[in-house]
Design an enzyme around this catalytic site. Structure first.
Site, PDB file in Angstrom:
ATOM      1  N   LYS A 119      32.875  25.563  22.066  1.00  0.00           N
ATOM      2  CA  LYS A 119      32.323  26.066  23.324  1.00  0.00           C
ATOM      3  C   LYS A 119      32.756  25.148  24.456  1.00  0.00           C
ATOM      4  O   LYS A 119      32.698  23.916  24.331  1.00  0.00           O
ATOM      5  CB  LYS A 119      30.797  26.121  23.239  1.00  0.00           C
ATOM      6  CG  LYS A 119      30.083  26.284  24.574  1.00  0.00           C
ATOM      7  CD  LYS A 119      28.596  25.994  24.446  1.00  0.00           C
ATOM      8  CE  LYS A 119      27.978  25.689  25.807  1.00  0.00           C
ATOM      9  NZ  LYS A 119      26.564  25.310  25.717  1.00  0.00           N
ATOM     10  N   TRP A 149      25.625  33.095  24.737  1.00  0.00           N
ATOM     11  CA  TRP A 149      24.464  33.433  25.579  1.00  0.00           C
ATOM     12  C   TRP A 149      24.028  32.326  26.530  1.00  0.00           C
ATOM     13  O   TRP A 149      22.870  32.293  26.946  1.00  0.00           O
ATOM     14  CB  TRP A 149      23.259  33.837  24.724  1.00  0.00           C
ATOM     15  CG  TRP A 149      23.549  34.804  23.640  1.00  0.00           C
ATOM     16  CD1 TRP A 149      23.949  36.095  23.767  1.00  0.00           C
ATOM     17  CD2 TRP A 149      23.470  34.554  22.228  1.00  0.00           C
ATOM     18  NE1 TRP A 149      24.122  36.672  22.539  1.00  0.00           N
ATOM     19  CE2 TRP A 149      23.834  35.753  21.565  1.00  0.00           C
ATOM     20  CE3 TRP A 149      23.118  33.452  21.462  1.00  0.00           C
ATOM     21  CZ2 TRP A 149      23.858  35.868  20.185  1.00  0.00           C
ATOM     22  CZ3 TRP A 149      23.152  33.565  20.079  1.00  0.00           C
ATOM     23  CH2 TRP A 149      23.509  34.759  19.459  1.00  0.00           C
ATOM     24  N   HIS A 150      24.912  31.439  26.895  1.00  0.00           N
ATOM     25  CA  HIS A 150      24.517  30.348  27.788  1.00  0.00           C
ATOM     26  C   HIS A 150      24.908  30.642  29.238  1.00  0.00           C
ATOM     27  O   HIS A 150      25.234  29.739  30.000  1.00  0.00           O
ATOM     28  CB  HIS A 150      25.136  29.025  27.315  1.00  0.00           C
ATOM     29  CG  HIS A 150      24.649  28.605  25.967  1.00  0.00           C
ATOM     30  ND1 HIS A 150      25.216  27.559  25.255  1.00  0.00           N
ATOM     31  CD2 HIS A 150      23.644  29.079  25.182  1.00  0.00           C
ATOM     32  CE1 HIS A 150      24.589  27.427  24.093  1.00  0.00           C
ATOM     33  NE2 HIS A 150      23.632  28.335  24.027  1.00  0.00           N
ATOM     34  N   TYR A 151      24.887  31.902  29.623  1.00  0.00           N
ATOM     35  CA  TYR A 151      25.252  32.267  30.983  1.00  0.00           C
ATOM     36  C   TYR A 151      24.209  31.748  31.974  1.00  0.00           C
ATOM     37  O   TYR A 151      23.032  31.598  31.653  1.00  0.00           O
ATOM     38  CB  TYR A 151      25.442  33.781  31.110  1.00  0.00           C
ATOM     39  CG  TYR A 151      24.370  34.635  30.478  1.00  0.00           C
ATOM     40  CD1 TYR A 151      23.177  34.899  31.143  1.00  0.00           C
ATOM     41  CD2 TYR A 151      24.552  35.186  29.208  1.00  0.00           C
ATOM     42  CE1 TYR A 151      22.198  35.689  30.565  1.00  0.00           C
ATOM     43  CE2 TYR A 151      23.575  35.982  28.624  1.00  0.00           C
ATOM     44  CZ  TYR A 151      22.403  36.230  29.309  1.00  0.00           C
ATOM     45  OH  TYR A 151      21.423  37.010  28.733  1.00  0.00           O
ATOM     46  N   HIS A 152      24.654  31.488  33.184  1.00  0.00           N
ATOM     47  CA  HIS A 152      23.798  30.856  34.185  1.00  0.00           C
ATOM     48  C   HIS A 152      24.344  31.126  35.581  1.00  0.00           C
ATOM     49  O   HIS A 152      25.449  31.635  35.742  1.00  0.00           O
ATOM     50  CB  HIS A 152      23.727  29.344  33.934  1.00  0.00           C
ATOM     51  CG  HIS A 152      25.076  28.688  33.811  1.00  0.00           C
ATOM     52  ND1 HIS A 152      25.810  28.728  32.635  1.00  0.00           N
ATOM     53  CD2 HIS A 152      25.860  28.032  34.700  1.00  0.00           C
ATOM     54  CE1 HIS A 152      26.963  28.096  32.805  1.00  0.00           C
ATOM     55  NE2 HIS A 152      27.022  27.671  34.053  1.00  0.00           N
TER      56      HIS A 152
END
Length: 589
Positions: free
Chosen positions: A422, A523-526
């Site tokens: 990642k 799923w670590h969108y920000h």
């Protein structure tokens, strides 16, 4: 002695059995006893007149009962009346949420009442949003870690309060994992290829290899942000589930729009209004997440004026930056074959490198009789992780051909695991735009993966590192497989990452092409509501009164190897900060 041990084992089995029954079959009674303030939205009584003096009003209305919203509500309720509104249901009776073994099934459930709501970015990557009390903590892989100290300084938080807020969360829902054999072999392999030193079990973000925390206990049961509500003052908190907020209500008679309350609908489609008290320090706080909060602001009339007018949304405040600067940490994976059985494991061990990538691993989430046929765990297109083909190319014929290819794959093909890489801090950013005025529908989301060449180079570096890990003696001794070549690994990975994208002939020869064609999400969108552009340093929305944001939409980077711990901490931190600034020592928190 033998009889005594037998009796102890029988007692433990009985306790576990009763515990399972109470949490699933009798879950409704269980959570109503422990959380008496949780009610269905249809139980709420309100009129449509804001001047009605008989209406109940609240010191704080929190929109979104997720990772930040639950600890925030629990904290604010110590001194003030709080209404927490969550569009989904409760997690306590959902076996797909509650158990690690069902992790992939929760994501596979795309029904309207699922805890997971899928969306597809315009980049073509299938993703997921949480739709349940507890938010992302109910559908994620459970890994828990703190942010590094540099992140805390960059966002300007009080380090002392941060170090008080993390333990508040950890004591209630975080556990030390029992290290799976796959994760242990992965740990040794990371050290062999130079991702050192070994930092042991720690919540801290430190260069090298470490074992992090988890919200799964030793029985594989998930503990979510919803459980933090047990710390609330039950007399001061009301939680409504299946309460879908449609917009924030404003008083626009003054110089600045002033939040008054919210309009929401219940599970039967009936509309309600909830209002703040007249105190100038009462607030509506948005905790809808990085997708939901920008969407909520725009539906409420705050955003780019031209975009709002196209959908006939009355503009309350023009702000061109709402929905801008969206980012998602791109992830790619390399499939690891094995000739031995492997147990299911999600992220436990992580390699924190100095080249801007994190290396992680998962195992055992392949096909099984208990899972949906031909779903391949966290790396399956059909459960919200893969598929990078543009929506216009998803013809019925292409989908049927895709399904057939998956069914023809042998069961043994996916009984191993994956090494994941990642990108820590992607430079590439995108945006969110409304497609209609229906809050139930996903907005249009663009992340612009690998839009910046440095991100693509980071991916290449990460894939090379992942390949070295798999080829290490430690890992090949564990998997009982011959040391594979990089090209063979990539070829297996392209096939394992089953998606609809037409494959390029040089996928396994060009690492750049491999990265582009197999990009997925973790799923670590920000982003979307950045500090200084949409909110001030206290997270109050610029140009408004009594409106604040507390969630990851304000982040310009994802904290640590996994943002979960910091977003949980953020809810507690902001709650304590609000109370102390409003009450001083009288807050007693």
């Amino acid at each position: 002695m033998a009889a005594f041990l037998g009796a102890v084992k029988l007692f433990i089995c009985l306790v576990l059995c009763l515990n399972t029954l109470s949490s699933l079959q009798g879950a409704k009674d269980f959570y109503e006893f422990r959380y008496p303030f949780i009610k269905r939205a249809s139980s709420f009584s309100s009129s449509f007149s804001s001047s009605n003096t008989d209406e109940v009003s609240y010191d704080y209305i929190i929109v979104g009962g997720g990772t930040a919203g639950c600890p925030l509500a629990a904290t604010l309720s110590q001194n003030f009346s709080v209404l927490l509104l969550e569009r989904g249901g409760v997690p306590f009776s959902n076996a797909n949420v509650s158990f690690l073994s069902n992790f992939h099934i929760a994501l596979a459930d795309t029904s309207p009442t699922s805890a997971s709501q899928p969306f597809i970015s315009t980049d073509g990557v299938i993703n997921s949003r949480a739709r349940v009390l507890g938010g992302g903590t109910c559908i994620n892989a459970g890994f828990y870690t703190r942010a590094n100290s540099d992140f805390i300084r960059r966002v300007g938080w009080d380090e002392r309060l941060v170090n008080e807020s993390y333990p508040w969360v950890e004591k209630q829902i975080v556990h030390q994992p029992k290290l799976a054999k796959w994760q242990d072999a992965f740990k040794d392999s990371l050290l062999d290829v130079g991702v050192s030193p070994y930092n042991g079990f720690t919540y801290d973000h430190i260069y090298g290899t470490k074992v992090g925390g988890t919200i799964f206990d030793r029985f594989g049961r998930r503990h979510t942000a919803a459980e933090l509500l047990a710390s609330a003052n039950p007399k001061m908190l009301t939680v409504l589930v299946y309460a879908t907020v449609q917009k924030v209500l404003f008083d626009k008679t003054g110089k600045r729009p002033r939040a008054m309350g919210v309009l929401f609908k219940d599970q039967n489609g009936n509309q309600h209004q909830a209002f703040l008290t007249n105190n100038r320090r009462s607030e509506v706080i948005l905790s809808c997440g990085a997708i939901g909060t920008p969407q909520m602001l725009m539906l409420s009339g705050i955003g780019p004026k031209a975009d709002l007018e196209k959908l006939n949304i009355s503009a309350v405040l023009h702000n061109e930056f709402v929905g801008k600067g969206m980012a998602d940490n791109p992830m790619n994976s390399v499939f690891v074959p094995t000739n031995r059985p492997v147990e299911q494991s999600l992220i436990q061990t992580v390699g924190i490198t100095k080249m801007g990538v994190y290396i992680e691993a998962s195992s055992g989430f392949g096909q099984s009789q208990d899972s949906i046929h031909c779903h391949h765990g966290i790396l399956s297109a059909e459960i919200g992780q893969l598929s990078t083909i543009p929506p216009t190319q998803r013809t019925p014929e292409a989908i049927q051909a895709f399904i057939k290819r998956k069914r023809d794959l042998p069961h043994e093909a996916f009984k191993g695991g994956f090494i994941l890489e990642k990108i820590a801090r992607p430079i590439s950013t995108g945006h969110i735009k409304l497609v209609n005025t229906n809050i139930d529908d996903n907005p249009s989301v663009t992340f612009n993966y690998f839009g910046h060449p440095r991100d693509l180079q980071s991916c290449v570096d990460g894939i090379r590192m992942a390949a070295k890990v798999i080829q290490s003696d430690r890992f090949t001794n564990f998997t009982k497989c011959d040391k594979p070549t990089v090209e063979k690994l990539l070829n297996m990975s392209v096939k394992a990452n089953v998606n609809l994208i037409p494959k390029n002939t040089n996928d396994t020869k060009s690492l750049e092409q491999f990265c582009k064609d197999t990009v997925i999400t973790i799923w670590h969108y920000h982003g979307g509501c950045h500090v200084g552009k949409v909110v001030n340093p206290d997270h109050k929305i610029l140009g408004t009164n009594r409106l604040r944001i507390v969630d990851g939409s304000t982040f310009s980077e994802s904290p640590g190897t996994n943002p979960q711990g910091t977003v949980l901490m953020m809810g507690r931190y902001m709650g304590v900060q609000i109370l102390r600034r409003r009450l001083g020592k009288a807050a007693r928190v």
